[in-house]
Design a protein around this motif. Structure first.
Motif, mmCIF file in Angstrom:
data_model
loop_
_atom_site.group_PDB
_atom_site.id
_atom_site.type_symbol
_atom_site.label_atom_id
_atom_site.label_comp_id
_atom_site.label_asym_id
_atom_site.label_seq_id
_atom_site.Cartn_x
_atom_site.Cartn_y
_atom_site.Cartn_z
ATOM 1 N N UNK A 63 0.769 -1.147 0.043
ATOM 2 C CA UNK A 63 0.183 0.110 -0.053
ATOM 3 C C UNK A 63 0.936 1.368 -0.041
ATOM 4 N N UNK A 64 2.160 1.247 -0.236
ATOM 5 C CA UNK A 64 3.058 2.316 -0.284
ATOM 6 C C UNK A 64 2.569 3.480 -0.951
ATOM 7 N N UNK A 65 2.079 3.275 -2.161
ATOM 8 C CA UNK A 65 1.763 4.367 -3.152
ATOM 9 C C UNK A 65 0.408 5.174 -2.579
ATOM 10 N N UNK A 66 -0.493 4.366 -1.924
ATOM 11 C CA UNK A 66 -1.563 4.918 -1.509
ATOM 12 C C UNK A 66 -1.257 6.072 0.053
ATOM 13 N N UNK A 67 -0.084 5.301 0.779
ATOM 14 C CA UNK A 67 0.132 6.069 1.871
ATOM 15 C C UNK A 67 0.840 7.293 1.443
ATOM 16 N N UNK A 68 1.860 7.287 0.516
ATOM 17 C CA UNK A 68 2.501 8.520 0.122
ATOM 18 C C UNK A 68 1.600 9.537 -0.462
ATOM 19 N N UNK A 99 12.842 1.909 10.564
ATOM 20 C CA UNK A 99 11.773 1.632 9.773
ATOM 21 C C UNK A 99 10.980 0.488 10.305
ATOM 22 N N UNK A 100 11.443 -0.734 10.611
ATOM 23 C CA UNK A 100 10.568 -1.716 10.860
ATOM 24 C C UNK A 100 9.904 -1.445 12.398
ATOM 25 N N UNK A 101 10.585 -0.744 13.031
ATOM 26 C CA UNK A 101 10.115 -0.562 14.444
ATOM 27 C C UNK A 101 8.618 0.322 14.195
ATOM 28 N N UNK A 102 8.879 1.399 13.414
ATOM 29 C CA UNK A 102 7.663 2.114 12.992
ATOM 30 C C UNK A 102 7.157 2.753 14.115
ATOM 31 N N UNK A 135 6.481 5.157 8.802
ATOM 32 C CA UNK A 135 7.568 4.739 7.871
ATOM 33 C C UNK A 135 6.891 3.650 6.681
ATOM 34 N N UNK A 136 7.461 4.055 5.535
ATOM 35 C CA UNK A 136 7.159 3.344 4.196
ATOM 36 C C UNK A 136 8.335 2.566 3.844
ATOM 37 N N UNK A 137 8.268 1.392 3.692
ATOM 38 C CA UNK A 137 9.508 0.541 3.217
ATOM 39 C C UNK A 137 9.089 -0.201 2.032
ATOM 40 N N UNK A 138 10.043 0.196 1.159
ATOM 41 C CA UNK A 138 9.859 -0.451 -0.207
ATOM 42 C C UNK A 138 11.313 -1.042 -0.870
ATOM 43 N N UNK A 139 11.231 -2.444 -1.452
ATOM 44 C CA UNK A 139 12.195 -2.869 -2.091
ATOM 45 C C UNK A 139 12.918 -1.881 -3.076
ATOM 46 N N UNK A 140 13.970 -2.199 -3.317
ATOM 47 C CA UNK A 140 14.919 -1.338 -4.478
ATOM 48 C C UNK A 140 13.920 -1.877 -5.809
#
Length: 420
Positions: free
Chosen positions: A44-49, A362-365, A370-375
């Motif tokens: 859901x990263x795009x929605x969060x941004x 990031x993982x503790x958030x 925090x928004x984590x994305x793979x490369x």
């Protein structure tokens, strides 16, 4: 749960609009025409941004509060692979490093061992100030790149020693612009343009040999990051790049995503009276010009953002500012970015490169943002061992390692790698 659900974010936004002094109907009408992110993002990263863009940007319906700010690291955040390494590679293959009178003149922290290794490998045949024949002298190329890459000589001896604040600088990063001492900014810019053309033309996944080193031959702009920057700008954000690379190098690349020199912050070399690069860098906060004491690195990135974007002067530039004087969105990929990315008030975007301190945060958030994305290109596989957050993930100012702590002093527990 690491992220709020899309419904939760929508609910928060709705409540904020209801409480805002502007007309909700006008804001809702405007949102239909608001700039929208595109492209594939993890989960859901795009929605969060997008939610932060809608809440903070020109479509929020609030207005009157000044332009919101977003800031991003460059290497491996906006591009895949390191543009500074691409420039160094090109320069070494085209004899563009000038011989210094003494290698120890290039850095206040360069060790005797490194000076001896460089002198032996690069020789003293060419006059001081003349180009070293690094295209053919692979021993010289190897010593220079090994020191840049790992901070050691080819024999494994430490290349840098002494005292420095490890959250404000790292000598091998500061050494990059120092290597180009004697050149003008225009010359370094021209080398970077040629290196950029070469790196963009090289196939994805390709490598090249530099001395005995094998390095990536290609660089690519991430389509998603280009789109994010463009969308932020259309939504009324001031977007900045903040990099621990050399500023002329970063400026060449940042133009490719529509960011001008005024919005590009990196290591700024002091120029001599003839306009040539010296081994000195401009300072930040209460740290004056020096041979690299305060570059945009870990806490140094916060300082440079506070000083250059928000006008904070003196020692206060090293401190976290109030919410009105912090970015809305910040993005990075490494421990070098952890402080300024953590300062953002809306979203902390991290591209996962398995770097301990930033991934622990990031993982503790802790704040749910925090928004984590793979490369986006050639992502790393999952890190099999937990991140050592509770013991050695934090980079201490003296160079030691310690536990990562939250604002309340509690220790972040070790974290599993789940976004890859």
């Amino acid at each position: 749960m690491r992220f709020r659900s899309a419904l939760a974010w929508t609910t928060v936004a709705a409540a904020a609009l209801a409480a805002a002094p502007t007309a909700p109907v006008a804001a809702a009408t405007a949102s239909a025409n608001c700039p929208r992110l595109s492209g594939h993002w993890y989960g859901d990263n795009r929605a969060h941004l997008q939610q932060v863009i809608d809440e903070r940007g020109s479509c929020s319906g609030h207005g009157g509060g000044g332009r919101p700010v977003a800031a991003f690291d460059w290497d491996n955040t906006v591009t895949k692979n390191d543009v500074t390494d691409a420039t160094i590679s090109w320069a070494l293959r085209h004899d563009k490093i000038l011989r210094p009178a003494s290698w120890q003149d290039t850095s206040k922290w360069l060790t005797d061992a490194a000076d001896t290794a460089l002198t032996a490998a690069c020789g003293t045949d060419v006059p001081v100030g003349a180009p070293l024949p690094t295209a053919t002298n692979t021993g010289c190329t190897d010593e220079i790149f090994e020191i840049r890459e790992d901070g050691t000589t080819m024999s494994g001896a430490a290349a840098f020693a002494g005292d420095w604040n490890h959250r404000r600088t790292v000598p091998q990063y500061a050494w990059v612009p120092q290597l180009f001492a004697g050149h003008t900014v225009a010359e370094l810019t021209s080398y970077t343009k040629k290196a950029r053309e070469e790196a963009l033309a090289a196939p994805v996944g390709s490598t090249r040999t530099l001395g005995t080193h094998t390095i990536p031959a290609y660089v690519r702009y991430y389509d998603q990051q280009r789109d994010l920057i463009r969308t932020l700008q259309r939504a009324g954000f001031d977007v900045y790049i903040v990099s621990a690379g050399s500023e002329p190098v970063t400026e060449v690349w940042s133009r490719g995503v529509g960011i001008d020199a005024a919005h590009t912050i990196a290591i700024r070399s002091v120029l001599d009276r003839h306009g040539r690069i010296t081994t000195w860098n401009q300072g930040c906060g209460d740290v004056p010009a020096s041979q690299g004491e305060a570059i945009p690195y870990i806490d140094g990135k916060r300082c440079w953002i506070n000083q250059e974007i928000y006008g904070v002067k003196g020692a206060a530039a090293w401190q976290q500012q109030d919410r009105r004087h912090r970015t809305a969105i910040a993005g990075g990929d490494a421990d070098t970015d952890v402080t300024f990315v953590g300062d953002a008030t809306g979203a902390h975007l991290v591209l996962n490169r398995n770097k301990n301190e930033v991934m622990c945060r990031a993982y503790d958030d802790a704040d749910g943002r925090w928004v984590i994305n793979p490369m986006f290109i050639e992502p790393l596989p999952r890190k099999t061992d937990p991140y050592p957050c509770s013991t050695t993930a934090y980079n201490e100012p003296d160079g030691g390692k310690g536990p990562v702590r939250r604002d309340d002093g509690s220790v972040v527990p070790d974290q599993q790698d789940t976004v890859y």
